[in-house]
Scaffold this motif. Structure first.
Motif, PDB file in Angstrom:
ATOM      1  N   MET A  47     -73.191  41.657  23.874  1.00  0.00           N
ATOM      2  CA  MET A  47     -73.975  40.694  23.097  1.00  0.00           C
ATOM      3  C   MET A  47     -74.463  41.335  21.790  1.00  0.00           C
ATOM      4  O   MET A  47     -74.597  42.557  21.717  1.00  0.00           O
ATOM      5  CB  MET A  47     -75.151  40.187  23.948  1.00  0.00           C
ATOM      6  CG  MET A  47     -76.174  41.222  24.351  1.00  0.00           C
ATOM      7  SD  MET A  47     -77.494  40.537  25.399  1.00  0.00           S
ATOM      8  CE  MET A  47     -77.080  41.256  26.984  1.00  0.00           C
ATOM      9  N   LYS A  48     -74.701  40.467  20.802  1.00  0.00           N
ATOM     10  CA  LYS A  48     -75.239  40.956  19.521  1.00  0.00           C
ATOM     11  C   LYS A  48     -76.551  40.220  19.271  1.00  0.00           C
ATOM     12  O   LYS A  48     -76.539  39.039  18.908  1.00  0.00           O
ATOM     13  CB  LYS A  48     -74.231  40.708  18.402  1.00  0.00           C
ATOM     14  CG  LYS A  48     -73.006  41.585  18.573  1.00  0.00           C
ATOM     15  CD  LYS A  48     -71.985  41.420  17.499  1.00  0.00           C
ATOM     16  CE  LYS A  48     -70.862  42.432  17.768  1.00  0.00           C
ATOM     17  NZ  LYS A  48     -69.558  41.964  17.398  1.00  0.00           N
ATOM     18  N   VAL A  49     -77.640  40.926  19.544  1.00  0.00           N
ATOM     19  CA  VAL A  49     -78.945  40.270  19.588  1.00  0.00           C
ATOM     20  C   VAL A  49     -79.956  41.046  18.743  1.00  0.00           C
ATOM     21  O   VAL A  49     -79.989  42.275  18.783  1.00  0.00           O
ATOM     22  CB  VAL A  49     -79.437  40.199  21.067  1.00  0.00           C
ATOM     23  CG1 VAL A  49     -80.876  39.727  21.154  1.00  0.00           C
ATOM     24  CG2 VAL A  49     -78.528  39.285  21.897  1.00  0.00           C
ATOM     25  N   ILE A  50     -80.784  40.292  17.995  1.00  0.00           N
ATOM     26  CA  ILE A  50     -81.927  40.890  17.303  1.00  0.00           C
ATOM     27  C   ILE A  50     -83.148  40.691  18.187  1.00  0.00           C
ATOM     28  O   ILE A  50     -83.376  39.581  18.686  1.00  0.00           O
ATOM     29  CB  ILE A  50     -82.177  40.175  15.953  1.00  0.00           C
ATOM     30  CG1 ILE A  50     -81.045  40.451  14.985  1.00  0.00           C
ATOM     31  CG2 ILE A  50     -83.511  40.581  15.350  1.00  0.00           C
ATOM     32  CD1 ILE A  50     -81.142  39.642  13.692  1.00  0.00           C
ATOM     33  N   LEU A  51     -83.931  41.750  18.392  1.00  0.00           N
ATOM     34  CA  LEU A  51     -85.194  41.610  19.127  1.00  0.00           C
ATOM     35  C   LEU A  51     -86.325  41.561  18.116  1.00  0.00           C
ATOM     36  O   LEU A  51     -86.537  42.518  17.366  1.00  0.00           O
ATOM     37  CB  LEU A  51     -85.370  42.788  20.078  1.00  0.00           C
ATOM     38  CG  LEU A  51     -84.346  42.792  21.210  1.00  0.00           C
ATOM     39  CD1 LEU A  51     -84.196  44.159  21.817  1.00  0.00           C
ATOM     40  CD2 LEU A  51     -84.705  41.775  22.267  1.00  0.00           C
ATOM     41  N   LEU A  52     -87.004  40.436  18.107  1.00  0.00           N
ATOM     42  CA  LEU A  52     -88.090  40.209  17.149  1.00  0.00           C
ATOM     43  C   LEU A  52     -89.412  40.179  17.905  1.00  0.00           C
ATOM     44  O   LEU A  52     -89.458  39.645  19.013  1.00  0.00           O
ATOM     45  CB  LEU A  52     -87.939  38.822  16.544  1.00  0.00           C
ATOM     46  CG  LEU A  52     -87.196  38.592  15.249  1.00  0.00           C
ATOM     47  CD1 LEU A  52     -87.245  37.116  14.914  1.00  0.00           C
ATOM     48  CD2 LEU A  52     -87.815  39.404  14.126  1.00  0.00           C
ATOM     49  N   GLY A  53     -90.462  40.676  17.282  1.00  0.00           N
ATOM     50  CA  GLY A  53     -91.758  40.582  17.950  1.00  0.00           C
ATOM     51  C   GLY A  53     -92.671  41.660  17.430  1.00  0.00           C
ATOM     52  O   GLY A  53     -92.214  42.699  16.942  1.00  0.00           O
ATOM     53  N   PRO A  54     -93.984  41.443  17.559  1.00  0.00           N
ATOM     54  CA  PRO A  54     -94.946  42.407  17.031  1.00  0.00           C
ATOM     55  C   PRO A  54     -94.865  43.754  17.750  1.00  0.00           C
ATOM     56  O   PRO A  54     -94.262  43.848  18.823  1.00  0.00           O
ATOM     57  CB  PRO A  54     -96.308  41.730  17.296  1.00  0.00           C
ATOM     58  CG  PRO A  54     -96.050  40.637  18.248  1.00  0.00           C
ATOM     59  CD  PRO A  54     -94.611  40.271  18.164  1.00  0.00           C
ATOM     60  N   PRO A  55     -95.503  44.795  17.187  1.00  0.00           N
ATOM     61  CA  PRO A  55     -95.570  46.084  17.846  1.00  0.00           C
ATOM     62  C   PRO A  55     -96.106  45.890  19.256  1.00  0.00           C
ATOM     63  O   PRO A  55     -97.078  45.160  19.453  1.00  0.00           O
ATOM     64  CB  PRO A  55     -96.593  46.873  17.029  1.00  0.00           C
ATOM     65  CG  PRO A  55     -96.801  46.132  15.770  1.00  0.00           C
ATOM     66  CD  PRO A  55     -96.267  44.763  15.927  1.00  0.00           C
ATOM     67  N   GLY A  56     -95.482  46.527  20.233  1.00  0.00           N
ATOM     68  CA  GLY A  56     -95.983  46.449  21.606  1.00  0.00           C
ATOM     69  C   GLY A  56     -95.564  45.197  22.353  1.00  0.00           C
ATOM     70  O   GLY A  56     -95.921  45.013  23.518  1.00  0.00           O
ATOM     71  N   ALA A  57     -94.760  44.341  21.734  1.00  0.00           N
ATOM     72  CA  ALA A  57     -94.342  43.104  22.413  1.00  0.00           C
ATOM     73  C   ALA A  57     -93.424  43.401  23.594  1.00  0.00           C
ATOM     74  O   ALA A  57     -93.332  42.615  24.530  1.00  0.00           O
ATOM     75  CB  ALA A  57     -93.645  42.173  21.428  1.00  0.00           C
ATOM     76  N   GLY A  58     -92.718  44.530  23.527  1.00  0.00           N
ATOM     77  CA  GLY A  58     -91.805  44.884  24.631  1.00  0.00           C
ATOM     78  C   GLY A  58     -90.358  44.957  24.182  1.00  0.00           C
ATOM     79  O   GLY A  58     -89.445  44.966  25.012  1.00  0.00           O
ATOM     80  N   LYS A  59     -90.114  45.075  22.874  1.00  0.00           N
ATOM     81  CA  LYS A  59     -88.732  45.091  22.349  1.00  0.00           C
ATOM     82  C   LYS A  59     -87.937  46.263  22.926  1.00  0.00           C
ATOM     83  O   LYS A  59     -86.812  46.091  23.388  1.00  0.00           O
ATOM     84  CB  LYS A  59     -88.751  45.179  20.811  1.00  0.00           C
ATOM     85  CG  LYS A  59     -89.500  44.053  20.139  1.00  0.00           C
ATOM     86  CD  LYS A  59     -89.478  44.172  18.624  1.00  0.00           C
ATOM     87  CE  LYS A  59     -90.196  45.369  18.060  1.00  0.00           C
ATOM     88  NZ  LYS A  59     -91.679  45.374  18.263  1.00  0.00           N
ATOM     89  N   GLY A  60     -88.538  47.449  22.880  1.00  0.00           N
ATOM     90  CA  GLY A  60     -87.833  48.640  23.368  1.00  0.00           C
ATOM     91  C   GLY A  60     -87.578  48.563  24.870  1.00  0.00           C
ATOM     92  O   GLY A  60     -86.485  48.894  25.338  1.00  0.00           O
ATOM     93  N   THR A  61     -88.570  48.098  25.609  1.00  0.00           N
ATOM     94  CA  THR A  61     -88.432  47.993  27.070  1.00  0.00           C
ATOM     95  C   THR A  61     -87.318  47.015  27.425  1.00  0.00           C
ATOM     96  O   THR A  61     -86.455  47.306  28.262  1.00  0.00           O
ATOM     97  CB  THR A  61     -89.779  47.520  27.679  1.00  0.00           C
ATOM     98  OG1 THR A  61     -90.802  48.443  27.299  1.00  0.00           O
ATOM     99  CG2 THR A  61     -89.705  47.429  29.193  1.00  0.00           C
ATOM    100  N   ILE A  62     -87.311  45.869  26.783  1.00  0.00           N
ATOM    101  CA  ILE A  62     -86.294  44.845  27.062  1.00  0.00           C
ATOM    102  C   ILE A  62     -84.910  45.333  26.615  1.00  0.00           C
ATOM    103  O   ILE A  62     -83.920  45.140  27.316  1.00  0.00           O
ATOM    104  CB  ILE A  62     -86.666  43.520  26.341  1.00  0.00           C
ATOM    105  CG1 ILE A  62     -87.743  42.787  27.148  1.00  0.00           C
ATOM    106  CG2 ILE A  62     -85.467  42.621  26.112  1.00  0.00           C
ATOM    107  CD1 ILE A  62     -87.261  42.206  28.471  1.00  0.00           C
ATOM    108  N   ALA A  63     -84.847  45.984  25.459  1.00  0.00           N
ATOM    109  CA  ALA A  63     -83.547  46.474  24.970  1.00  0.00           C
ATOM    110  C   ALA A  63     -82.933  47.446  25.969  1.00  0.00           C
ATOM    111  O   ALA A  63     -81.742  47.351  26.287  1.00  0.00           O
ATOM    112  CB  ALA A  63     -83.714  47.139  23.606  1.00  0.00           C
ATOM    113  N   LYS A  64     -83.759  48.373  26.489  1.00  0.00           N
ATOM    114  CA  LYS A  64     -83.236  49.354  27.449  1.00  0.00           C
ATOM    115  C   LYS A  64     -82.734  48.664  28.715  1.00  0.00           C
ATOM    116  O   LYS A  64     -81.730  49.073  29.305  1.00  0.00           O
ATOM    117  CB  LYS A  64     -84.309  50.391  27.783  1.00  0.00           C
ATOM    118  CG  LYS A  64     -84.519  51.401  26.651  1.00  0.00           C
ATOM    119  CD  LYS A  64     -85.571  52.413  27.041  1.00  0.00           C
ATOM    120  CE  LYS A  64     -85.947  53.422  25.971  1.00  0.00           C
ATOM    121  NZ  LYS A  64     -85.449  53.322  24.637  1.00  0.00           N
ATOM    122  N   ALA A  65     -83.417  47.596  29.137  1.00  0.00           N
ATOM    123  CA  ALA A  65     -82.989  46.868  30.339  1.00  0.00           C
ATOM    124  C   ALA A  65     -81.719  46.055  30.065  1.00  0.00           C
ATOM    125  O   ALA A  65     -80.804  46.028  30.894  1.00  0.00           O
ATOM    126  CB  ALA A  65     -84.121  45.964  30.820  1.00  0.00           C
TER     127      ALA A  65
END
Ligand code: AP5
Length: 213
Positions: free
Chosen positions: A1-19
Motif C-alpha cells: 500500500m502507498k499511504v500517508i499518515l497524517l495527524g498531530p504529534p503523538g497521534a500514533g503515526k509511528g506506532t500504526i506505521a510499524k504495525a
C-alpha cells in the motif's frame, strides 16, 4: 500500500506505521526518524536540523524534499510505503504530488488520525523511544518488559529531545498552523480517510474499505 499518515504529534503515526508494515511488507518512511538518525551520527544534515527539531519547529521544505526524492526511488519502496510525518506543509504536498506524477505512482490514501488534544499530551509525556532501533513505548499503554530497556534490541529507551512541555506546545501549534491544512488538501484530492482512533484494528478496517472501494 502507498499511504500517508497524517495527524498531530503523538497521534500514533509511528506506532500504526510499524504495525501496518507487518501486514504487506510496505516500508515505513519517517522523516523524523531520518533526521534523528542524522543528529545521532553528527552528520552535516544533523547539525543543520538539531536546533529546529529540539524546539519543535519544522525543518525546511527544500531539505525534506531532497531527502524524500531520493528515498522514494529506493528499491524497497516498490512494495509500497507508509509516509510517517511527511508531507507536513502544503508546499511539501504539492512537491510530492509532482514527484509521484513523474514516477508514475499513485497514493492509495491519506489516513488522518484525528485524536483529541488531551490524549495527545498525555501520550507524548509518557512516550519512550529506543535510541537504537526506534521502537516506540509508553509507560502507561505499552511499557517495556524491563524498565528503561528496549524489548527488541536491548538498548536504552529514553524521552525524545522534543518532549519538553515547551517543545510539545510549539509542535502542536506548528501542526495547527502548517500541517492541519493538509486534511482539506487531501480531501479535495479525494484521498482522505479519517479515523478517530489509532488502535490497529479499526485503522486496518478503514484502509481495507478504502482499498476495496
Ligand atoms: P516526527 O518524528 O515526525 O514527530 P511527530 O509528527 O511530532 O510525531 P511523533 O513521532 O511525536 O508522534 P506519532 O504520531 O508518531 O506518535 P507515536 O506512534 O510515537 O517529527 C519530529 C520533528 O522532525 C518535527 O518536529 C520537525 O522538526 C522534523 N520533521 C519531521 N518531518 C518533517 C517534515 N516533513 N517537514 C519538516 N520538518 C519535519 O505515539 C505516541 C505515544 O502514544 C507512544 O507512546 C505510543 O506508544 C502511544 N500510543 C500510540 N497509539 C496508541 C493507542 N492506540 N493507545 C494507547 N497509546 C498509544
Amino acid at each position: 500500500m502507498k499511504v500517508i499518515l497524517l495527524g498531530p504529534p503523538g497521534a500514533g503515526k509511528g506506532t500504526i506505521a510499524k504495525a501496518l508494515m507487518q501486514l504487506d511488507g510496505s516500508v515505513q518512511i519517517s522523516t523524523g526518524d531520518i533526521l534523528r538518525a542524522a543528529i545521532a551520527e553528527g552528520s552535516d544534515l544533523g547539525k543543520q536540523v538539531e536546533a529546529a527539531m529540539a524546539a519543535g519547529n519544522l525543518v525546511t521544505d527544500q531539505l525534506i524534499m531532497d531527502i524524500m526524492e531520493q528515498r522514494l526511488q529506493q528499491e524497497d519502496c516498490q512494495q509500497g510505503y507508509l509516509l510517517d510525518g511527511f508531507p507536513r506543509t502544503i508546499p511539501q504536498a504539492e512537491a510530492l504530488k509532482a514527484l509521484l506524477a513523474r514516477l508514475g505512482e499513485k497514493l492509495d490514501c491519506a489516513l488522518e488520525l484525528d485524536i483529541p488534544r488531551e490524549v495527545i499530551i498525555d501520550r507524548l509525556t509518557t512516550r519512550r523511544t529506543c535510541t537504537n532501533c526506534g521502537e516506540i513505548y509508553n509507560v502507561k499503554s505499552k511499557p517495556p518488559k524491563v524498565d528503561g530497556i528496549c524489548d527488541v534490541c536491548g538498548n536504552v529507551i529514553v524521552q525524545r529531545a522534543d518532549e519538553t512541555e515547551e517543545a510539545i506546545e510549539n509542535r502542536l501549534q506548528v501542526y495547527n498552523d502548517q500541517t492541519a491544512p493538509l486534511v482539506d488538501f487531501y480531501r479535495d484530492e479525494g484521498l482522505l480517510v479519517s479515523v478517530q482512533t489509532s488502535d490497529l484494528e479499526p485503522v486496518v478496517a478503514a484502509i481495507r474499505e478504502r482499498l476495496q472501494g
